[in-house]
Write an enzyme that holds these catalytic residues in place. Structure first.
Site: not given
Ligand code: ATP
Ligand code: MG
Length: 552
Positions: A33, A257, A267
């Protein structure tokens, strides 16, 4: 040779799917995102998605999951691409969920026509109340039985901007007493009068994640849609939309994760640190963002090594940040150029050195350079050494410089300390030494002493600003911040300390793209704040650590 290891569960699934002919080749996607910068957790996801595609001759799309216009920005879109390229991955197609808004809208109208979706006028609160709980069934909305014609009219009015934010939503008509809460008439569209970074003001209704993600995968013919464990509750709905619409059957798989000690990877919180000025920006070298660790001197190779080592699991774990640091050290040890830098200087005066004489030494740059690649290091009669390499009342086992003791100055002569000069407060200011001309490497007789120390010629030394970093947080498991505390209560007040360095002159001309090794101390990388007159180096990681990974 690559180490033999067992297949992880995703590899097992893919091998099975390729063998059974379920798919001919694989297509994965990385779906960030664009509401922040990528962090170390994303690196794991990138390594898995791109890594699997590479391993099985498939491809990976980059898809921006941009359905939330108020938090998203092109700044993030660009930064994300840069970070992925830096890691060394190349996507097949650059896609945007927003590219599918028309198609998603069409499908929504189709669902309305089929009696599978309705416009609901309930307030958020009423919807929450009527949703029921895991134990109790929900209640149907009073608007649930609108005719398809009426729903279509209202939905079009929603699209055309007739209603304010929150006034109406479009919901799938599934089952308000479904045992899975996600099936209790999930929201498909909400009204949001907001400018979108790509579609501008075209839309004032935006699709929800669940109504978007699976269909986006399906439109692109993603074979394996890999995401983190918290999405497992979304999977049934993901499958339901695909099945209901009768479109290409993408499938979702979940892995654990990445969580790291002393590190936060949300984020939202990282954005807060930036906005409150607690760090200097998204690329502050203490940040776990990819641009942060890059500025810190971590290499893409080290990150990939780390991701390979932690593997892919289905259970959440807290990984030790020291394993990542170990990987950084491994990689830099093999590749980083070496230079001598003194951080806490004490002067050494070589009393028997011929006045004005300068000797230049060709010293190896590093083991990975072509043979014979060297830097030129000047040796003169006045040198800087590190205060820690001298001790007045030294124990027997102290093999560096001490009164009447001898030490080898790296790459050059053995010197002996004859006299210790102090200021009025008793601080050592200068060490008078003599050098032994017969101990010149490559000439004379070889004689060895137990200690070797680094040094820098006073006449040629270059001043450096050194930014030494420590962990940003003091709590090992940042998921355990107590209820009555804030994560910011665990900020480490000493996460940045500024020091000074005196470097051999060749460092000023170094043009390596990666960090360099300050011999005997650590790895440092030139910071973008450097100017020709003011060199700034960030500490990447110390040279040594007692930490050893289990299987290394
Ligand atoms: P955050 O919680 O940090 O905002 P998010 O999951 O909202 O992270 P996205 O931009 O939606 O962030 O994530 C893109 C991809 O990266 C998704 O497939 C998500 O599952 C993966 N991802 C995010 N954080 C992690 C993590 N700590 N470990 C592994 N994969 C991750
Ligand atoms: Mg997300």
């Amino acid at each position: 040779m690559e180490e033999e290891r067992k297949l992880n569960f995703l590899e097992e699934i893919i091998e099975e799917d390729l063998k059974s002919g379920k798919c001919e080749s694989i297509l994965t996607r990385f779906p960030p995102e664009p509401n922040g910068y990528l962090h170390l957790g994303h690196a794991k996801s990138l390594c898995i998605n791109f890594g699997l595609a590479q391993k099985y001759g498939g491809k990976t799309n980059l898809r921006y999951d941009d359905t939330n216009p108020t938090k998203e920005d092109t700044e993030y879109v660009d930064a994300i691409k840069e970070d992925i390229k830096w890691l060394g991955f190349q996507w097949e197609k650059e896609c945007y969920a927003s590219d599918y808004f028309d198609q998603l809208y069409e499908w929504a109208e189709w669902m309305i026509g089929q009696g599978l979706a309705y416009v609901d006028d309930q307030t958020q609160e009423q919807m929450r109340e009527n949703r029921g709980t895991v134990e109790t069934p929900g209640k149907n909305s009073p608007w649930r039985d609108r005719t398809p014609e009426e729903n279509l009219k209202l939905f079009r009015e929603m699209r055309d901007g007739k209603y304010a934010d929150g006034e109406k939503v479009l919901r799938a008509k599934i089952d308000m007493s479904h045992p899975k809460m996600e099936f209790r008439d999930p929201i498909m569209y909400r009204i949001k009068h907001a400018h979108h970074h790509r579609t501008g003001d075209k839309w004032c209704i935006y699709p929800m994640y669940d109504y978007t993600h699976g269909q986006s995968d399906s439109i692109e013919h993603i074979t394996h849609s890999i995401c983190t464990l918290e999405f497992d509750v979304h999977r049934p709905l993901y499958d339901w939309y695909i099945k209901t619409l009768g479109i290409y059957p993408s499938h979702q798989y979940e892995f654990a994760r990445l969580n790291l000690t002393y590190t936060l990877m949300s984020k939202r919180k990282l954005l807060e640190l930036v906005q409150k000025g607690i760090v200097a920006g998204w690329d502050d070298p203490r940040m776990p963002t990819l641009c942060g660790v890059r500025r810190r001197g971590y290499t893409a190779e080290a990150l990939k090594m780390f991701c390979e080592k932690i593997g892919v699991s289905k259970r959440d774990q807290l990984m030790d940040i020291q394993l990542l640091e170990w990987c950084v050290r491994q990689d830099l040890n093999a590749r980083a150029r070496r230079y001598m830098v003194v951080q806490d200087p004490v002067k050494v005066k070589i009393t028997n050195w011929p006045e004005g004489l300068v000797e230049w030494y060709d010293c190896p740059l590093n083991p990975a350079e072509p043979e014979g690649a060297t830097r030129k290091v000047p040796f003169t009669g006045e040198l800087w050494i590190d205060r820690a390499d001298f001790m007045e009342d030294a124990p027997k086992k102290f093999f560096r410089l001490k009164p009447d003791g001898e030490v080898r100055l790296k790459y050059t002569y053995i010197v002996k300390c004859n006299n210790v000069i102090k200021d009025a407060e008793g601080n050592v200011t200068e060490l008078e030494c003599t050098y032994d001309p017969s101990t010149k490497p490559g000439g004379g007789e070889w004689r060895s002493v137990k200690g070797t120390i680094h040094w820098v010629s006073c006449d040629y030394a270059k001043e450096l600003e050194l930014r030494n970093y420590d962990r940003l947080f003091t709590l090992a498991d940042m998921s355990q911040v107590p209820e009555d505390k804030d994560y910011k209560d665990f900020l480490n007040p000493d996460s940045l300390s500024i020091g000074r360095g005196l470097a051999e002159p060749a460092l000023a001309d170094d043009d390596s793209a990666i960090a360099v090794q300050f011999e005997r101390t650590g790895y440092y990388i030139k910071d973008k704040d450097s100017t020709p007159d003011h060199l700034v180096f960030n500490k990447t990681v110390s040279l040594k650590d007692s930490y050893k990974p289990e299987q290394a």
